[in-house]
Design an enzyme around this catalytic site. Structure first.
Site, mmCIF file in Angstrom:
data_model
loop_
_atom_site.group_PDB
_atom_site.id
_atom_site.type_symbol
_atom_site.label_atom_id
_atom_site.label_comp_id
_atom_site.label_asym_id
_atom_site.label_seq_id
_atom_site.Cartn_x
_atom_site.Cartn_y
_atom_site.Cartn_z
ATOM 1 N N LYS A 1 39.045 -5.169 -2.660
ATOM 2 C CA LYS A 1 38.069 -4.265 -2.047
ATOM 3 C C LYS A 1 36.761 -4.211 -2.832
ATOM 4 O O LYS A 1 35.753 -3.737 -2.312
ATOM 5 C CB LYS A 1 38.668 -2.860 -1.912
ATOM 6 C CG LYS A 1 39.796 -2.760 -0.875
ATOM 7 C CD LYS A 1 40.306 -1.333 -0.748
ATOM 8 C CE LYS A 1 41.426 -1.231 0.271
ATOM 9 N NZ LYS A 1 42.688 -1.846 -0.182
ATOM 10 N N HIS B 1 45.784 -1.478 -4.144
ATOM 11 C CA HIS B 1 45.092 -0.865 -3.010
ATOM 12 C C HIS B 1 43.643 -0.592 -3.418
ATOM 13 O O HIS B 1 42.720 -0.866 -2.656
ATOM 14 C CB HIS B 1 45.802 0.423 -2.600
ATOM 15 C CG HIS B 1 45.321 1.004 -1.323
ATOM 16 N ND1 HIS B 1 45.263 0.290 -0.145
ATOM 17 C CD2 HIS B 1 44.859 2.257 -1.019
ATOM 18 C CE1 HIS B 1 44.789 1.057 0.819
ATOM 19 N NE2 HIS B 1 44.536 2.264 0.318
ATOM 20 N N PHE C 1 46.576 7.161 4.511
ATOM 21 C CA PHE C 1 46.550 8.581 4.856
ATOM 22 C C PHE C 1 47.867 8.948 5.534
ATOM 23 O O PHE C 1 48.398 8.191 6.344
ATOM 24 C CB PHE C 1 45.401 8.878 5.823
ATOM 25 C CG PHE C 1 44.039 8.920 5.175
ATOM 26 C CD1 PHE C 1 43.863 8.782 3.818
ATOM 27 C CD2 PHE C 1 42.906 9.108 5.964
ATOM 28 C CE1 PHE C 1 42.604 8.833 3.234
ATOM 29 C CE2 PHE C 1 41.635 9.156 5.393
ATOM 30 C CZ PHE C 1 41.497 9.016 4.028
ATOM 31 N N GLU D 1 47.160 5.588 -8.186
ATOM 32 C CA GLU D 1 47.795 4.270 -8.096
ATOM 33 C C GLU D 1 48.085 3.731 -9.493
ATOM 34 O O GLU D 1 49.121 3.101 -9.720
ATOM 35 C CB GLU D 1 46.928 3.284 -7.311
ATOM 36 C CG GLU D 1 47.644 1.957 -7.067
ATOM 37 C CD GLU D 1 46.865 0.980 -6.202
ATOM 38 O OE1 GLU D 1 47.444 -0.053 -5.815
ATOM 39 O OE2 GLU D 1 45.671 1.219 -5.931
ATOM 40 N N HIS E 1 36.817 -1.588 2.303
ATOM 41 C CA HIS E 1 38.099 -1.116 2.829
ATOM 42 C C HIS E 1 38.164 -1.378 4.329
ATOM 43 O O HIS E 1 37.443 -0.759 5.110
ATOM 44 C CB HIS E 1 38.248 0.372 2.541
ATOM 45 C CG HIS E 1 39.642 0.883 2.707
ATOM 46 N ND1 HIS E 1 40.647 0.158 3.307
ATOM 47 C CD2 HIS E 1 40.207 2.078 2.359
ATOM 48 C CE1 HIS E 1 41.752 0.869 3.314
ATOM 49 N NE2 HIS E 1 41.516 2.030 2.738
ATOM 50 N N CYS F 1 45.906 3.081 6.446
ATOM 51 C CA CYS F 1 45.514 1.954 5.605
ATOM 52 C C CYS F 1 46.698 1.106 5.151
ATOM 53 O O CYS F 1 46.507 0.075 4.494
ATOM 54 C CB CYS F 1 44.737 2.463 4.392
ATOM 55 S SG CYS F 1 43.407 3.585 4.842
#
Length: 411
Positions: free
Chosen positions: A333, A301, A397, A312, A338, A162
């Protein structure tokens, strides 16, 4: 020191097949979500996706070419053409070896893989398409855009889940800043709304199982329960500032800093300490010659997953200290879900447009306060205010963290 500016943008996503539609729908606080209609998802218990509807590939792509391009590459070519038109140049005055194409992609042609695997099981390996491999591989978007534009500089795909497209933008920025390139087409693309992908993400408890469009992607809300899988592409034209200025180019914003770190912690979970994500932010604004208190806004994010939003938030507090409670934060988002490897680029475009338009969009869908996510996520209303300095975050990830720092253009 060479400065780097954004002179063109192009996108394909669930809120628009071009950047103008995208911006207008963000300002209009539209949701890009729809119910799954490509296959029966009832057995998965997942109902909502962020799907590109009524996609029309760029008119310059011939039918024969389309048949040899996976959907993620079609997105990239279409968005790249828009971004170049928006920049009002084809860089014909530059050495083609001084213009690069760096386009990230997290997964590549997963739908084609699913289709060809079914063919393999039914008819054997000799019936697999001769175009399967070159269509599927994640670098083909960057390669195809280069073939169509003739740009012969640095050309590669960043594949960091991502964080892929934020890394692509950051690496492009560095190539221009450090003198290796004069311009670069960069960003990210993704198209993997498939039963195969949704099964994988769902089995790891990553996807939202909400059946309400307005409560599926709800970053920083205490009732968040997973992300909405999306598809699309974002492409930016980055250019050395003096070259852009000399030709009278429009400038959206300046990219002034970039930070890239790794949690070195877990396959899927961000680090609870937030140290590495915080360092990426600090590195980005420090390279820009700024301090924490100079940051006006962060495009988070903000995936709407339990761990990401909490950690975050921790990282932002570590990166900005006391200023964290004063900075404006939102998550795009909340409107488009996403987009995996394309997420950072599509969000970078919105970050640049918010800087240019002195506007910060609301984080939609938020209702329930979470004491572990206690910063200002712009949940009540969109805000009209000058944005001088912004950060755009991506966490992937594998522990990949990437942050770019943008500034309003200061001539």
């Amino acid at each position: 020191m060479r400065r780097v500016v954004i002179t063109g943008v192009g996108t394909v996503n669930s809120l628009g097949n071009n950047s103008k539609e995208y911006w207008n729908n963000v300002v209009g606080e539209k949701l890009g979500f729809s119910y799954v209609d490509k296959f029966d998802s009832e057995t998965l218990g997942v109902h909502i996706v962020s799907q590109v509807k009524d996609f029309v590939p760029d008119e310059t792509i011939e039918k024969k070419e389309l048949r040899r391009m996976d959907r993620f590459t079609q997105f990239a070519v279409t968005a790249a053409n828009e971004a170049l038109r928006d920049s009002s140049t084809k860089f014909e005055d530059l050495d083609p070896f001084r213009v690069g194409v760096i386009i990230g992609c997290g997964i590549g042609g997963l739908e084609l893989t699913q289709t060809e695997h079914a063919k393999y099981l039914e008819k054997g390996p000799n019936r697999i398409s001769v175009f399967y491999i070159p269509m599927m591989i994640a670098n083909m978007a960057a390669g195809t855009v280069a073939m169509r534009t003739g740009f012969k500089g640095d050309n590669f795909a960043t594949v960091t889940a991502c964080s892929s497209s934020t890394h692509a933008i950051g690496e492009s920025f560095r190539k221009i800043k450090d003198g290796y390139l004069d311009a670069c087409i960069c960003g990210g693309t993704e198209s993997c709304i498939t039963e195969f992908a949704m099964g994988g993400f769902n089995n790891m408890k990553a996807l939202s199982r909400s059946d309400r469009l307005d409560r599926a992607s709800i970053p920083f809300d205490k009732e968040r329960n997973g992300f909405v899988l999306g598809e699309g592409c974002g492409i930016l034209v980055l250019e050395e500032y003096e070259h852009a200025k000399a030709r009278g180019a429009q400038i959206y914003a300046e990219i002034a800093g970039y930070g890239a770190t790794c949690d070195a912690y877990h396959m899927t979970s961000p680090s609870p300490e937030g140290d590495a994500a915080a360092r990426a932010m600090v590195n980005a604004y420090t390279e820009a010659g700024l301090k924490a208190e100079d940051v006006d806004y962060i495009n988070a994010h903000g995936t709407s997953t339990g761990l990401n939003d909490k950690y975050e938030t921790t990282a932002i507090k570590k990166a900005l200290g006391d200023h964290a409670s004063k900075v404006k934060i939102n998550s795009t988002k909340s409107m488009i879900g996403h987009l995996l490897g394309a997420a950072g680029a599509v969000e970078a475009i919105i970050t640049a447009l918010q800087i240019k338009n002195s506007y910060i969009h609301r984080t939609l869908g938020y209702q329930v306060f979470d004491e572990e996510c206690d910063l200002d996520y712009c949940t009540q209303a969109s805000i009209k205010m000058p944005v001088r300095t912004a950060l755009s975050n991506s966490l992937g990830f594998g522990g990949h963290n990437a942050t770019i720092c943008m500034k309003a253009i200061d001539e």
